[in-house]
Scaffold this motif. Sequence first.
Motif, PDB file in Angstrom:
ATOM      1  N   ILE A 158      41.912  47.975  52.244  1.00  0.00           N
ATOM      2  CA  ILE A 158      41.429  49.018  51.193  1.00  0.00           C
ATOM      3  C   ILE A 158      40.110  48.537  50.804  1.00  0.00           C
ATOM      4  CG2 ILE A 158      41.977  49.667  48.765  1.00  0.00           C
ATOM      5  CD1 ILE A 158      45.185  48.878  49.656  1.00  0.00           C
ATOM      6  N   ARG A 159      39.129  49.487  50.975  1.00  0.00           N
ATOM      7  CA  ARG A 159      37.933  49.389  50.632  1.00  0.00           C
ATOM      8  C   ARG A 159      37.572  49.107  49.203  1.00  0.00           C
ATOM      9  NH1 ARG A 159      33.789  50.396  53.954  1.00  0.00           N
ATOM     10  NH2 ARG A 159      34.554  51.784  54.831  1.00  0.00           N
ATOM     11  N   SER A 160      37.285  47.839  48.717  1.00  0.00           N
ATOM     12  CA  SER A 160      37.343  47.462  47.295  1.00  0.00           C
ATOM     13  C   SER A 160      36.191  46.605  47.026  1.00  0.00           C
ATOM     14  CB  SER A 160      38.653  46.625  46.967  1.00  0.00           C
ATOM     15  OG  SER A 160      39.759  47.151  47.465  1.00  0.00           O
ATOM     16  N   THR A 161      35.798  46.804  45.741  1.00  0.00           N
ATOM     17  CA  THR A 161      34.613  45.939  45.143  1.00  0.00           C
ATOM     18  C   THR A 161      35.017  45.123  43.840  1.00  0.00           C
ATOM     19  OG1 THR A 161      33.124  47.074  46.129  1.00  0.00           O
ATOM     20  CG2 THR A 161      32.151  45.640  44.839  1.00  0.00           C
ATOM     21  N   PHE A 162      34.847  43.815  43.516  1.00  0.00           N
ATOM     22  CA  PHE A 162      35.158  43.127  42.364  1.00  0.00           C
ATOM     23  C   PHE A 162      33.743  42.509  42.052  1.00  0.00           C
ATOM     24  CE2 PHE A 162      38.796  43.108  45.444  1.00  0.00           C
ATOM     25  CZ  PHE A 162      39.601  43.721  44.343  1.00  0.00           C
ATOM     26  N   VAL A 163      33.472  42.562  40.686  1.00  0.00           N
ATOM     27  CA  VAL A 163      32.241  41.969  40.057  1.00  0.00           C
ATOM     28  C   VAL A 163      32.921  41.065  39.201  1.00  0.00           C
ATOM     29  CG1 VAL A 163      30.561  42.324  38.273  1.00  0.00           C
ATOM     30  CG2 VAL A 163      31.234  44.120  40.002  1.00  0.00           C
ATOM     31  N   ILE A 164      32.468  39.636  39.441  1.00  0.00           N
ATOM     32  CA  ILE A 164      33.064  38.664  38.971  1.00  0.00           C
ATOM     33  C   ILE A 164      32.111  37.751  38.110  1.00  0.00           C
ATOM     34  CG2 ILE A 164      34.059  36.204  39.406  1.00  0.00           C
ATOM     35  CD1 ILE A 164      35.051  37.578  42.550  1.00  0.00           C
ATOM     36  N   ASP A 165      32.362  37.571  36.912  1.00  0.00           N
ATOM     37  CA  ASP A 165      31.454  36.999  35.929  1.00  0.00           C
ATOM     38  C   ASP A 165      31.185  35.635  36.314  1.00  0.00           C
ATOM     39  OD1 ASP A 165      33.428  35.241  34.712  1.00  0.00           O
ATOM     40  OD2 ASP A 165      33.822  36.833  33.072  1.00  0.00           O
ATOM     41  N   ALA A 166      30.188  34.813  35.374  1.00  0.00           N
ATOM     42  CA  ALA A 166      29.872  33.443  35.864  1.00  0.00           C
ATOM     43  C   ALA A 166      30.817  32.495  35.403  1.00  0.00           C
ATOM     44  CB  ALA A 166      28.592  33.219  34.997  1.00  0.00           C
ATOM     45  N   GLU A 167      32.095  32.926  34.760  1.00  0.00           N
ATOM     46  CA  GLU A 167      32.968  32.028  34.516  1.00  0.00           C
ATOM     47  C   GLU A 167      34.237  32.147  35.314  1.00  0.00           C
ATOM     48  OE1 GLU A 167      31.830  33.892  31.725  1.00  0.00           O
ATOM     49  OE2 GLU A 167      30.448  32.065  31.787  1.00  0.00           O
ATOM     50  N   ARG A 190      29.902  29.382  40.747  1.00  0.00           N
ATOM     51  CA  ARG A 190      30.496  29.056  39.356  1.00  0.00           C
ATOM     52  C   ARG A 190      29.095  29.007  38.572  1.00  0.00           C
ATOM     53  NH1 ARG A 190      35.513  28.930  36.347  1.00  0.00           N
ATOM     54  NH2 ARG A 190      36.294  29.265  38.171  1.00  0.00           N
ATOM     55  N   GLY A 191      29.122  29.814  37.511  1.00  0.00           N
ATOM     56  CA  GLY A 191      27.747  29.755  36.797  1.00  0.00           C
ATOM     57  C   GLY A 191      26.819  31.167  37.234  1.00  0.00           C
ATOM     58  N   GLU A 192      27.275  31.786  38.196  1.00  0.00           N
ATOM     59  CA  GLU A 192      26.574  33.100  38.785  1.00  0.00           C
ATOM     60  C   GLU A 192      27.600  34.064  38.618  1.00  0.00           C
ATOM     61  OE1 GLU A 192      23.756  32.184  42.296  1.00  0.00           O
ATOM     62  OE2 GLU A 192      25.118  30.630  42.506  1.00  0.00           O
ATOM     63  N   ARG A 193      27.041  35.364  38.725  1.00  0.00           N
ATOM     64  CA  ARG A 193      27.912  36.532  38.810  1.00  0.00           C
ATOM     65  C   ARG A 193      28.059  36.940  40.355  1.00  0.00           C
ATOM     66  NH1 ARG A 193      24.987  40.012  34.030  1.00  0.00           N
ATOM     67  NH2 ARG A 193      23.235  39.134  35.275  1.00  0.00           N
ATOM     68  N   VAL A 194      29.146  37.387  40.688  1.00  0.00           N
ATOM     69  CA  VAL A 194      29.211  37.457  42.287  1.00  0.00           C
ATOM     70  C   VAL A 194      29.997  39.064  42.173  1.00  0.00           C
ATOM     71  CG1 VAL A 194      30.669  37.093  43.984  1.00  0.00           C
ATOM     72  CG2 VAL A 194      29.668  35.097  42.821  1.00  0.00           C
ATOM     73  N   ILE A 195      29.221  39.848  43.314  1.00  0.00           N
ATOM     74  CA  ILE A 195      29.664  40.904  43.758  1.00  0.00           C
ATOM     75  C   ILE A 195      30.351  40.877  45.205  1.00  0.00           C
ATOM     76  CG2 ILE A 195      29.161  43.429  44.508  1.00  0.00           C
ATOM     77  CD1 ILE A 195      26.827  43.302  42.429  1.00  0.00           C
ATOM     78  N   LEU A 196      31.828  41.021  45.080  1.00  0.00           N
ATOM     79  CA  LEU A 196      32.529  40.782  46.529  1.00  0.00           C
ATOM     80  C   LEU A 196      33.187  41.991  46.743  1.00  0.00           C
ATOM     81  CD1 LEU A 196      33.957  38.386  48.006  1.00  0.00           C
ATOM     82  CD2 LEU A 196      36.088  38.563  46.418  1.00  0.00           C
TER      83      LEU A 196
END
Length: 157
Positions: A123-132, A32-38
């Motif tokens: 299913i090959r997938s990618t999520f960009v998650i924001d700091a919130e 939390r507070g960081e951006r994540v590429i999952l």
Amino acid sequence: MTDRALLEAGTEAPAFTLPDQDGRSRSLADYRGERVILFFYPEAMTPGCTTEACDFRDSTAPLEAAGYRVLGISRDAVEKLRRFADRDGLEYPLLSDPELSVHHAYGAYGEKNSYGRIIEGVIRSTFVIDAEGRVAHALYNVKATGHVARVRKLLGI
């Protein structure tokens, strides 16, 4: 075959806690507070997944410089993830989800076309998650080759 719910931009990213390749528990809340590429990939040490994982490895420095943390997730056991990380020099966390609960929460498991056959699988997938903790981008059915370059372009990195 099962139906799957797809995440959309703006929705809350599903919370999770899973062990990484060292057996250490990692939670989305830790970031939390960081951006994540999952990114979800079908199986460690297979050709396509190795390509994708190594592309993320090779892009870790510019992604981190832009404020993103990379996390990989598969249904592989912790021990296999450790071998994968050691073999290919993967220094970002690889998370083990053998029960597929996180895969299902993100819509990264379900029906897919495999060489002309409809099967159920990862299913090959990618999520960009924001700091919130909200989904900024949800990318489903991605190809291993060239995917990281497309993510970097999408993020302006």
